[in-house]
Design an enzyme around this catalytic site. Structure first.
Site, mmCIF file in Angstrom:
data_model
loop_
_atom_site.group_PDB
_atom_site.id
_atom_site.type_symbol
_atom_site.label_atom_id
_atom_site.label_comp_id
_atom_site.label_asym_id
_atom_site.label_seq_id
_atom_site.Cartn_x
_atom_site.Cartn_y
_atom_site.Cartn_z
ATOM 1 N N ASP A 412 24.278 -26.657 -15.092
ATOM 2 C CA ASP A 412 23.533 -27.632 -14.289
ATOM 3 C C ASP A 412 24.483 -28.229 -13.240
ATOM 4 O O ASP A 412 25.693 -27.970 -13.273
ATOM 5 C CB ASP A 412 23.026 -28.721 -15.261
ATOM 6 N N GLU A 415 25.502 -27.629 -7.593
ATOM 7 C CA GLU A 415 25.319 -27.518 -6.120
ATOM 8 C C GLU A 415 26.642 -27.643 -5.384
ATOM 9 O O GLU A 415 26.760 -27.007 -4.334
ATOM 10 C CB GLU A 415 24.318 -28.586 -5.662
ATOM 11 N N ASP A 495 14.354 -30.687 -10.877
ATOM 12 C CA ASP A 495 13.716 -31.901 -11.394
ATOM 13 C C ASP A 495 12.349 -32.147 -10.768
ATOM 14 O O ASP A 495 12.183 -32.998 -9.895
ATOM 15 C CB ASP A 495 14.638 -33.099 -11.168
HETATM 16 O O1 MIG Z 1 21.696 -35.877 -13.284
HETATM 17 O O2 MIG Z 1 21.716 -32.983 -17.855
HETATM 18 O O3 MIG Z 1 18.104 -30.945 -13.565
HETATM 19 O O4 MIG Z 1 17.320 -30.690 -16.214
HETATM 20 O O5 MIG Z 1 18.206 -32.643 -18.022
HETATM 21 C C1 MIG Z 1 20.838 -35.264 -14.167
HETATM 22 C C2 MIG Z 1 20.750 -33.933 -17.541
HETATM 23 C C3 MIG Z 1 21.505 -34.086 -14.783
HETATM 24 C C4 MIG Z 1 19.695 -32.605 -14.175
HETATM 25 C C5 MIG Z 1 18.902 -31.422 -14.608
HETATM 26 C C6 MIG Z 1 18.083 -31.790 -15.801
HETATM 27 C C7 MIG Z 1 18.976 -32.258 -16.919
HETATM 28 C C8 MIG Z 1 19.823 -33.449 -16.447
HETATM 29 N N1 MIG Z 1 20.568 -33.078 -15.251
#
Ligand code: MIG
Length: 821
Positions: A412, A415, A495
């Site tokens: 995650d 980016e 999200d």
């Molecule tokens: O700033 O890991 O898109 O699926 O549950 C949020 C926590 C960070 C973003 C992801 C989301 C995930 C969440 N992450």
């Protein structure tokens, strides 16, 4: 403006021109010698600019243009080296005005005065033409293409908005976009690929440039498609069809296949941010089993870690991590853990920071200091994923988790997302080191690497896992990526929100991801931001049961979102749909194998399978009332209501005559109306309309609670009588690479209605993998006949069913023929 007419005018000119220019020999002295024949293409200069166009295959050309000096380095994160080395035979063509070449499928012309490019098929149909000369200003460039009025555009990954990109403009710059909406741009991924489709002819364009780029499909200037980047090479590929499937095959050849996933990845996946304790994880898993809701995976989001530090486990809330994994495995679950890329910058005692610092694996700023930014663990540093060595180090971090028994990983925030940063990401003075086979060694600014950073993160994970366990198919889920990223990870749409509109947006996003190479993807089921109503969650689970990745996930602080939330009645409906997904698992898995081999995504827009369905040959999916429909694999059409919150009846359009209702096996009654067949549907929450192609043979299995369970009983083949009757089945162990050593099973099926009889053929089995079934129950829909069937010449009793016939026969894999007279 009817540009398909303009096309025809252009075609006449092109044909006349080629008529006397072809094959007059290339080496004749032309004024100025502004062009040069290459072994598989041509290079033409005008002023300071040079364009080089080469044919990598008969149907794939590469276009590179530069100003002065030398052609930029031939290196790519997206396009495979083998593909770039491709060369198809070409025949040179030239005139006073043009220089170019022909392949077996294409004709490419460059106007010598201004280097404008035209690509035609061999019949002279213009497939693409520059609307004006390429603009190169400073480090920037901008390419403009003519947009015929009847041409439609798809791709760019999961950008929001309608399926057709026409009339919209997009920026490609990977961005963490919490609670994005329909108009939010940019989003998490940058996939600089689009497919054009004009009257049955499809063409793909892949811009191989990692810098911030723009694609404008006639928004700034009507009927002009523009794309370009802020910096970097002007380097793009044109991939010809004419069918969408051929373009998808060409893109797969260029940027690589989506690997065959472990079968469990196609099961139902349960997630939330976060299951806070081991006890809660076990409780959710136990409830799924107790309530007989089939499921294959459960996720650990960031709270399982110590202070959000990747590659740690909080022993207070997860006191017996190994025991928990063992218990879950014993119940047929696979466990996916999040492992974000940001590494906590701490003084001592955190191994990834220590080994990463010792190995010099973190990106630095121009002034030479290590860059840090705040993310979940607090001040954090960031691996330099464009170095092979750093990726190897990163991959090695998974050793302990792999040995502990985790099954999959979630990358995650890649980016990368950085908190308290005005740009939401790293500052642009960050320098990445490119130390990479196939690239000259150098440093590159963050502006150049930003869009591939997430992809290289998921690559480091994927390749690291393969090193640790070479015979286990890795499962990696990534949020950010770039063209080619499908080689390493599956993806989701980030999200989203728990609204009907977000459910509606899911279909075009997954379709466009599939058309852009990301053939295995999903959206957070039930929506991430907010809490869905019971009805919304139910409908979402029904639809997601027919989508590639089926993962229920929600944000921290929202209400519970598991299948039982909202009461027994809702749970029963949701269970029924998840069960249906499991009964169809053999079909889904067969579709996944097709995807990996051909590049055709699991979830398909209708025009991918039926490009010529409309009389005027427009892609069906651009019609407002057809847009909510999609195909799962070649045979099933899912038709959710366009506005899920409305209870009004709606019309479902089918691409050809004779489709069946999946739930009843009955032929759909055609409405008396011109054009394509339609059927009126009155929405009912418990029922999602699903239809089957006439001529489909769909394999189905007895219900299991997870893919770890071997089905018990016969394989069912549902034969839906119709033309072009076929089906297939692919199976293997679902986990290893044994299939590459022949440990797979493939059976092809066919049927034919002939001389008043129905003939069904179960092909001989291919491959060494042992089938779980011994008998096959053949269920025939749409054909009724005698109560007797000849099975390999032997008379056998056949049962009459409500919608047709059925018979159970032995299947030893040698091939069987059934004939009803
Ligand atoms: O700033 O890991 O898109 O699926 O549950 C949020 C926590 C960070 C973003 C992801 C989301 C995930 C969440 N992450």
């Amino acid at each position: 403006m009817n540009v398909c007419k303009a096309h025809q005018a252009m075609r006449k000119i092109a044909l006349a021109f080629l008529f006397f220019l072809l094959n007059i020999g290339f080496m004749g002295a032309m004024a100025g010698q502004d062009f040069r024949a290459l072994k598989n293409g041509v290079e033409v200069s005008s002023g300071a600019e040079t364009v080089r166009v080469v044919a990598l295959r008969d149907d794939v050309v590469r276009v590179r243009m530069w100003r002065g000096g030398e052609i930029p380095e031939d290196a790519s994160w997206a396009v495979l080296a083998e593909a770039r080395a491709g060369a198809a035979p070409t025949t040179a063509v030239k005139s006073a005005e043009f220089a170019g070449f022909e392949t077996a499928k294409l004709r490419v012309l460059i106007r010598r005065s201004d280097l404008r490019l035209t690509v035609m098929d061999r019949a002279g149909n213009v497939l693409q033409e520059d609307a004006r000369a390429v603009e190169m200003r400073g480090t920037e460039f901008r390419i403009a293409k003519v947009m015929p009025a009847e041409e439609h555009y798809f791709g760019l990954g999961d950008k929001a908005g309608p399926l057709d990109r026409r009339g919209q403009a997009f920026t490609l710059w990977n961005t963490d976009a919490y609670q994005w909406q329909e108009s939010t741009d940019p989003l998490y991924k940058s996939i600089p690929f689009y497919m054009s489709f004009c009257k049955g002819r499809a063409l793909g364009v892949l811009l191989d440039n990692t810098w911030r780029s723009q694609f404008d499909f006639g928004k700034a200037k009507a009927n002009t498609l523009e794309f370009g980047a802020a910096n970097g090479p002007l380097d793009y590929y044109v991939i010809y069809g004419p069918t969408p499937k051929e373009v998808l095959g060409g893109s797969r050849w260029l940027t690589g296949a989506t690997p065959l996933p472990p079968m469990w990845a196609l099961g139902y996946q349960q997630s939330r941010y976060s299951y806070m304790t081991e006890a809660r994880v076990l409780e959710v898993a136990a409830k799924l089993r107790a309530d007989r809701i089939p499921a294959d995976a459960i996720y650990l989001d960031i709270d399982y870690q110590v202070k959000n530090r990747p590659f740690t486990v909080d022993r207070e809330s997860f006191p017996d991590f190994a025991g928990m994994l063992k218990k879950l495995h014993g119940e047929g679950f696979h466990v996916v853990a999040i492992t974000d890329l940001h590494i906590a910058k701490v003084d001592a005692g955190y191994a990834p920071y220590e080994s990463g610092t010792a190995g010099d694996h973190f990106v630095r700023k121009e002034d030479g200091t290590v860059f840090w930014g705040k993310v979940w663990p607090g001040p954090s540093v960031f691996p330099d994923f464009t170095r092979q060595q750093t990726r190897d180090w990163w991959g090695g971090l998974y050793g302990e988790f792999e040995r502990a028994g985790l099954d999959g990983y979630w990358n995650d925030m890649n980016e990368p997302a950085v908190f308290e940063s005005p740009t939401t990401t790293m500052s642009e003075d960050v320098q990445h080191r490119i130390e990479e086979p196939g690239f000259a060694k150098r440093t590159a600014s963050h502006a150049e690497i930003h869009n591939v950073y997430g992809m290289e993160n998921s690559r480091a994970t994927y390749e690291g896992l393969l090193k640790i366990e070479p015979d286990v198919r890795p499962f990696v889920l990534t949020r950010a990526s770039f063209a080619g990223g499908q080689r390493y990870a599956v993806t989701w749409t980030g999200d989203n929100s728990s609204t009907w509109n977000h459910l509606r947006m899911t279909t075009p996003m997954l379709e466009n991801l599939g058309l852009s190479g990301f053939a295995l993807s999903g959206a957070d089921v039930g929506g991430y931001a907010g809490t869905p109503t019971a009805e919304l969650l139910t409908r979402w689970m029904e639809i997601a049961a027919f989508q590639p990745i089926d993962r229920d996930h929600t944000e921290k602080g929202s209400g519970d979102q598991e299948p039982w939330v909202g009461g027994a009645e809702q749970e029963a409906i949701r269970r029924r749909y998840i069960e249906e997904r499991y009964r169809l698992m053999a079909y889904l898995y067969t579709t996944a194998e097709e995807m990996t081999r051909t590049g055709v995504p699991m979830l398909r827009a209708l025009f991918v399978e039926f490009p010529d369905a409309a009389v005027d040959r427009h892609p069906l999916d651009v019609d407002r009332d057809i847009a909510p429909e999609f195909l799962m694999g070649p045979e099933l059409l899912i038709a959710p209501q366009p506005y899920g919150e409305k209870t009004d009846a709606y019309a479902v359009t089918l691409p050809t005559e004779g489709w069946y209702d999946y739930w009843t096996g009955q032929r759909v009654a055609r409405m008396a109306k011109a054009g394509l067949p339609t059927v009126m549907v009155t929405p009912e929450l418990a029922r999602l309309p699903v239809y089957v192609r006439p001529g489909a043979i769909v394999p189905m299995a007895p219900l299991v609670q997870s893919t770890e369970e071997r089905p018990v009983g016969p394989l069912t083949l549902r034969v839906y009588a119709g033309g072009d009757c076929r089906g297939s089945l692919y199976q293997d162990d679902g986990k290893s690479f044994g299939y590459r050593r022949g440990e797979y099973l493939r059976e092809e099926f066919g049927c034919e209605v002939k001389d008043g009889g129905l003939r069904v053929r179960i092909g001989a089995r291919e491959g060494k993998y042992a089938a779980w079934w011994k008998t096959v129950r053949v269920e025939v829909y749409g054909w009724s006949g005698a109560g007797r069937v000849m099975v390999d010449g032997k008379p056998t009793a056949s049962e009459k069913t409500e919608q047709g016939l059925a018979v159970t026969v032995a299947d030893e894999g040698k091939g069987t023929e059934l004939v009803w007279q």
